[in-house]
Motif scaffolding. Structure first.
Motif: not given
Length: 133
Positions: A16-28, A30-38
């Motif tokens: 899960w940890g790697g998948i979580r990180s991937w989806f955060g970057r994918w949603f973000g 390049g925008h840190a705020e969108a990544e954090e929200q995800c």
């Protein structure tokens, strides 16, 4: 829908940890705020899934539907995101065949008595019984 189902199923796997990180970057994108929200949403939903109580299947279905909308919204705005998501789903299915089978499974149960008829559909259905004339 396949991406959402895979995502929610992946919430219960060891990787899960790697998948979580991937989806955060994918949603973000390049925008840190969108990544954090995800990431906050992912954590909240994973907790809800773990604490699902008596009806984990219903919690899972609700989360799949919610994530399907979120994923589709991003894919509608960015074709590249759609291609990346499909590639992730294919890779995840190859890496996690047992989890992928669980993600693809649909279970519906129904019981009728008397002269009743059953129609099963995905999602919500409202049946209205016409009164006898």
């Amino acid at each position: 829908m396949a991406g959402a189902s895979a995502l929610v199923t992946a919430m219960t796997t060891d990787g899960w940890g790697g998948i979580r990180s991937w989806f955060g970057r994918w949603f973000g994108r390049g925008h840190a705020e969108a990544e954090e929200q995800c990431l906050v949403r992912l954590d909240r939903d994973r907790t809800a899934l773990a604490d699902g109580g008596g009806d984990a299947a219903a919690t899972s279905a609700t989360l799949v539907n919610a994530w399907a909308v979120r994923l589709q919204d991003l894919v509608d705005m960015d074709r590249t995101a759609g291609e990346e998501l499909l590639e992730w789903v294919r890779q995840w299915q190859a890496d996690q065949p047992e989890a992928a089978r669980r993600a693809a499974a649909v279970n519906q149960k129904a019981k009728a008595s008397g002269h009743a008829r059953i129609t099963q559909v995905g999602g919500d259905q409202t049946n209205i019984r016409p009164e006898k004339a």
